[in-house]
Design a protein around this motif. Structure first.
Motif, PDB file in Angstrom:
ATOM      1  N   PHE A 112       0.831  -1.211   0.000  1.00  0.00           N
ATOM      2  CA  PHE A 112       0.000   0.000   0.000  1.00  0.00           C
ATOM      3  C   PHE A 112       0.865   1.261   0.000  1.00  0.00           C
ATOM      4  CE2 PHE A 112      -2.380   3.370   2.169  1.00  0.00           C
ATOM      5  CZ  PHE A 112      -3.460   3.466   1.310  1.00  0.00           C
ATOM      6  N   ILE A 113       1.898   1.266   0.867  1.00  0.00           N
ATOM      7  CA  ILE A 113       2.754   2.467   0.929  1.00  0.00           C
ATOM      8  C   ILE A 113       3.536   2.624  -0.372  1.00  0.00           C
ATOM      9  CG2 ILE A 113       4.648   3.603   2.180  1.00  0.00           C
ATOM     10  CD1 ILE A 113       3.612   2.361   4.734  1.00  0.00           C
ATOM     11  N   ASP A 148       2.468   1.766  -3.284  1.00  0.00           N
ATOM     12  CA  ASP A 148       1.470   2.346  -4.196  1.00  0.00           C
ATOM     13  C   ASP A 148       1.388   3.853  -4.013  1.00  0.00           C
ATOM     14  OD1 ASP A 148       0.372   0.334  -5.771  1.00  0.00           O
ATOM     15  OD2 ASP A 148      -0.805  -0.441  -4.110  1.00  0.00           O
ATOM     16  N   CYS A 149       1.357   4.285  -2.748  1.00  0.00           N
ATOM     17  CA  CYS A 149       1.231   5.722  -2.453  1.00  0.00           C
ATOM     18  C   CYS A 149       2.457   6.484  -2.943  1.00  0.00           C
ATOM     19  CB  CYS A 149       1.078   5.962  -0.957  1.00  0.00           C
ATOM     20  SG  CYS A 149      -0.455   5.330  -0.305  1.00  0.00           S
ATOM     21  N   LEU A 150       3.640   5.899  -2.794  1.00  0.00           N
ATOM     22  CA  LEU A 150       4.867   6.632  -3.105  1.00  0.00           C
ATOM     23  C   LEU A 150       5.215   6.612  -4.589  1.00  0.00           C
ATOM     24  CD1 LEU A 150       7.279   5.682  -0.181  1.00  0.00           C
ATOM     25  CD2 LEU A 150       6.049   7.796  -0.514  1.00  0.00           C
ATOM     26  N   THR A 151       4.921   5.524  -5.275  1.00  0.00           N
ATOM     27  CA  THR A 151       5.380   5.448  -6.663  1.00  0.00           C
ATOM     28  C   THR A 151       4.244   5.582  -7.682  1.00  0.00           C
ATOM     29  OG1 THR A 151       5.293   3.057  -6.600  1.00  0.00           O
ATOM     30  CG2 THR A 151       7.418   4.069  -6.147  1.00  0.00           C
ATOM     31  N   GLY A 152       3.281   4.717  -7.623  1.00  0.00           N
ATOM     32  CA  GLY A 152       2.217   4.751  -8.634  1.00  0.00           C
ATOM     33  C   GLY A 152       1.161   5.752  -8.252  1.00  0.00           C
ATOM     34  N   PHE A 153       0.126   5.862  -9.070  1.00  0.00           N
ATOM     35  CA  PHE A 153      -0.986   6.698  -8.651  1.00  0.00           C
ATOM     36  C   PHE A 153      -2.286   5.914  -8.665  1.00  0.00           C
ATOM     37  CE2 PHE A 153      -0.150   7.306 -13.059  1.00  0.00           C
ATOM     38  CZ  PHE A 153      -1.386   7.219 -13.652  1.00  0.00           C
ATOM     39  N   VAL A 154      -2.158   4.568  -8.812  1.00  0.00           N
ATOM     40  CA  VAL A 154      -3.322   3.694  -8.676  1.00  0.00           C
ATOM     41  C   VAL A 154      -3.109   2.884  -7.400  1.00  0.00           C
ATOM     42  CG1 VAL A 154      -4.646   1.835  -9.720  1.00  0.00           C
ATOM     43  CG2 VAL A 154      -3.548   3.522 -11.162  1.00  0.00           C
ATOM     44  N   SER A 155      -3.953   3.122  -6.405  1.00  0.00           N
ATOM     45  CA  SER A 155      -3.810   2.369  -5.153  1.00  0.00           C
ATOM     46  C   SER A 155      -4.258   0.936  -5.373  1.00  0.00           C
ATOM     47  CB  SER A 155      -4.661   3.001  -4.064  1.00  0.00           C
ATOM     48  OG  SER A 155      -4.116   4.218  -3.695  1.00  0.00           O
ATOM     49  N   GLY A 156      -3.562   0.009  -4.763  1.00  0.00           N
ATOM     50  CA  GLY A 156      -3.999  -1.378  -4.776  1.00  0.00           C
ATOM     51  C   GLY A 156      -3.208  -2.281  -5.690  1.00  0.00           C
ATOM     52  N   LEU A 157      -2.463  -1.692  -6.631  1.00  0.00           N
ATOM     53  CA  LEU A 157      -1.725  -2.492  -7.616  1.00  0.00           C
ATOM     54  C   LEU A 157      -0.627  -3.312  -6.937  1.00  0.00           C
ATOM     55  CD1 LEU A 157      -2.191  -2.253 -10.739  1.00  0.00           C
ATOM     56  CD2 LEU A 157       0.010  -1.154 -10.830  1.00  0.00           C
ATOM     57  N   PHE A 158       0.266  -2.630  -6.252  1.00  0.00           N
ATOM     58  CA  PHE A 158       1.337  -3.325  -5.541  1.00  0.00           C
ATOM     59  C   PHE A 158       0.796  -4.028  -4.298  1.00  0.00           C
ATOM     60  CE2 PHE A 158       4.032  -0.193  -7.835  1.00  0.00           C
ATOM     61  CZ  PHE A 158       4.861  -1.098  -8.464  1.00  0.00           C
ATOM     62  N   THR A 159      -0.248  -3.447  -3.704  1.00  0.00           N
ATOM     63  CA  THR A 159      -0.847  -4.068  -2.520  1.00  0.00           C
ATOM     64  C   THR A 159      -1.299  -5.484  -2.866  1.00  0.00           C
ATOM     65  OG1 THR A 159      -1.751  -1.861  -2.110  1.00  0.00           O
ATOM     66  CG2 THR A 159      -2.459  -3.600  -0.634  1.00  0.00           C
ATOM     67  N   ILE A 214      -9.530  -1.758  -2.672  1.00  0.00           N
ATOM     68  CA  ILE A 214      -8.720  -0.537  -2.843  1.00  0.00           C
ATOM     69  C   ILE A 214      -8.479  -0.293  -4.337  1.00  0.00           C
ATOM     70  CG2 ILE A 214      -6.452   0.495  -2.440  1.00  0.00           C
ATOM     71  CD1 ILE A 214      -6.363  -1.046   0.222  1.00  0.00           C
ATOM     72  N   SER A 250      -9.882   2.801  -6.520  1.00  0.00           N
ATOM     73  CA  SER A 250      -8.890   3.689  -7.134  1.00  0.00           C
ATOM     74  C   SER A 250      -9.080   3.788  -8.647  1.00  0.00           C
ATOM     75  CB  SER A 250      -7.493   3.153  -6.813  1.00  0.00           C
ATOM     76  OG  SER A 250      -6.533   3.950  -7.403  1.00  0.00           O
ATOM     77  N   ARG A 286      -3.536   8.033   1.425  1.00  0.00           N
ATOM     78  CA  ARG A 286      -2.486   8.415   0.464  1.00  0.00           C
ATOM     79  C   ARG A 286      -1.931   9.789   0.826  1.00  0.00           C
ATOM     80  NH1 ARG A 286      -2.262   5.382  -4.582  1.00  0.00           N
ATOM     81  NH2 ARG A 286      -0.897   6.970  -5.422  1.00  0.00           N
ATOM     82  N   ASN A 319      10.266  10.915  -9.830  1.00  0.00           N
ATOM     83  CA  ASN A 319      10.181   9.468  -9.979  1.00  0.00           C
ATOM     84  C   ASN A 319      10.381   9.183 -11.465  1.00  0.00           C
ATOM     85  OD1 ASN A 319       9.674   6.795  -9.983  1.00  0.00           O
ATOM     86  ND2 ASN A 319       7.600   6.921  -9.184  1.00  0.00           N
ATOM     87  N   PHE A 332       6.769   4.748 -14.151  1.00  0.00           N
ATOM     88  CA  PHE A 332       6.146   5.969 -13.649  1.00  0.00           C
ATOM     89  C   PHE A 332       7.043   7.162 -13.886  1.00  0.00           C
ATOM     90  CE2 PHE A 332       4.929   2.420 -10.846  1.00  0.00           C
ATOM     91  CZ  PHE A 332       3.612   2.302 -11.260  1.00  0.00           C
ATOM     92  N   GLU A 349      -2.318  13.984  -8.058  1.00  0.00           N
ATOM     93  CA  GLU A 349      -2.600  13.803  -6.638  1.00  0.00           C
ATOM     94  C   GLU A 349      -2.260  15.093  -5.938  1.00  0.00           C
ATOM     95  OE1 GLU A 349      -1.654  10.234  -4.302  1.00  0.00           O
ATOM     96  OE2 GLU A 349      -0.853   9.506  -6.185  1.00  0.00           O
TER      97      GLU A 349
END
Lengths: 165, 275
Positions: free
Chosen positions: A60-61, A63-74, B23, B27, B38, B126, B131, B162
């Protein structure tokens, strides 16, 4: 209980280190996913609840730091946790060949997973490019995994001694 | 734990997979929204990331300026120390000069295009394969919000995807998810400029009969409601007519050097706060 309180902070520190300093070490060409190796370590060495939460929070973190779609890495990190857990019941998973091999495959599958998500949701085919980059990342990550496993063994050892005291 | 140990892994994984899918689904269905957690992660991490990047830059400068002096004779060391001090001062002035030039460029853009907006500093980049984003030092408390266009003196940088209270994330035009409605300057051919990662950008949906010229500039069309009309996005690098299908393959080189970006200008709607 203290584990669950410290966990988000630990994950955040690891991921900030990963996205800044570690990235710099490889001149920004390769992103080494230390977080994925930690998830694999947790899947093999911690109990199911602790390891599962670690995978979830770490993903989750990230996702927050790199991507902009939450849940992908989660989702991917939880899947890695599940697979490594199931495999550890079926095969001998303590040895370095398994760790190195699994890390290598996990990074490549991540590339395929990401490419698939891009293809399905954004109709962009990035498979050929992404594989080249992730192949290098997978090689570096799998070579790094035994070292990181040893370091994590020591960290967990120290924490256990303190807890016992 | 309520679940028997034998089924713990499956039980925990099932709960977490469902949570992840929820999630992911939320999203994907609301791409413009920055959720509370986030925002919290971005707010907590941005000072640390900024501090680390500043320190790295500092160490780099120290390395460049002073480390090669080690081992020289005393006098030489003193003289070189003086040179280093003067160089540092000169460098500081030069930095101020270049910063002023960049800001003048941005201010010029603001004046000539009559664009209201907010100046921001880039605090993180980044630049991974997937990305392509940058982080800005301002957020919703300064009037920024998701969807606002970001430009520099060179041209279009991207748009905010964001926005937290004090930081914002910008999706660069070279990111695979970036799509901008554009028009070529001379031939007035309209198309969608899609990011292509490290390969730059490509102009999509240009019919084979269109006469797109190599070297002509690509501008925002003003359609789509995000970017104002007439901002430079890039230059046509290559036009491939030997492709199958209905459309041409047009490669576009972005106007902005993203690795050199330090300050940007976020265009805000007329009614919002202008700084």
């Amino acid at each position: 209980m203290i584990y669950y309180l410290i966990l988000p902070l630990f994950c955040l520190i690891v991921l900030i280190f990963q996205t800044t300093l570690l990235n710099l070490l490889f001149l920004g060409k390769i992103s080494v996913e230390m977080s994925l190796i930690i998830v694999i370590y947790a899947g093999l060495n911690l109990d199911a609840v602790k390891a599962g939460f670690l995978a979830f929070i770490m993903g989750f973190i990230l996702d927050c730091l790199t991507g902009f779609v939450s849940g992908l890495f989660t989702l991917y990190y939880v899947a890695v946790f599940l697979v490594v857990r199931i495999l550890s019941f079926k095969v001998y998973a303590e040895g370095y060949p398994f760790i190195v091999g699994f890390t290598f495959i996990a990074v490549l599958v991540e590339a395929l997973f990401t490419a698939l998500v891009y293809l399905v949701f954004y109709e962009v085919n990035i498979l050929s490019g992404v594989l080249k980059v992730f192949l290098a990342q997978a090689l570096v990550a799998c070579l790094l995994s035994p070292v990181l496993f040893k370091a994590l063994d020591r960290l967990v050892g120290v924490l256990n001694v303190r807890e016992a005291r | 734990m309520l679940i028997p140990k034998k089924y713990q892994t499956i039980g925990v994984a099932s709960v977490l997979v469902v949570a992840s899918l929820v999630i992911l689904s939320v999203s994907l269905n609301n791409p413009g929204e920055t959720y509370f957690f986030r925002k919290i992660v971005l707010e907590i991490s941005s000072p640390a990331v900024d501090a680390i990047n500043t320190s790295i830059e500092g160490v780099r400068n120290v390395w460049k300026r002073y480390l090669f002096l080690v081992g020289l004779e005393e006098e030489n060391r003193i003289l070189r120390g003086r040179i280093a001090q003067l160089t540092k001062e000169l460098n500081d002035y030069r930095e101020l000069y270049y910063e002023e030039r960049r800001l003048r460029g941005l201010a010029g853009l603001k004046e000539s295009a009559k664009l209201p907006g907010v100046f921001c500093r880039v605090i993180d980049r980044n630049n991974s394969y997937l990305f392509k984003t940058i982080m800005l030092n301002k957020g919703t408390s300064d009037g920024l919000r998701v969807g606002l266009p970001v430009v520099s003196a060179e041209g279009v940088v991207g748009r905010i995807v964001e926005a937290s209270w004090n930081v914002s994330k910008v999706l660069l035009v070279v990111d695979y998810n970036s799509n901008i409605d554009v028009v070529t300057q001379e031939s007035r051919v309209q198309g969608i400029l899609q990011g292509g990662g490290n390969a730059g950008c490509s102009l999509k949906y240009v019919e084979r009969s269109e006469d797109v010229k190599i070297g002509e500039q690509v501008l925002t069309s003003g359609l789509g409601g995000v970017f104002p009309k007439g901002l430079i996005v890039g230059t046509v690098l290559n036009v491939d007519r030997n492709v199958s299908g209905l459309f041409l393959k047009v490669e576009v080189m972005p106007a902005v050097h993203f690795s050199r970006l330090e300050e940007v200008f976020v265009v805000t709607p007329e009614k919002e706060k202008v700084q």
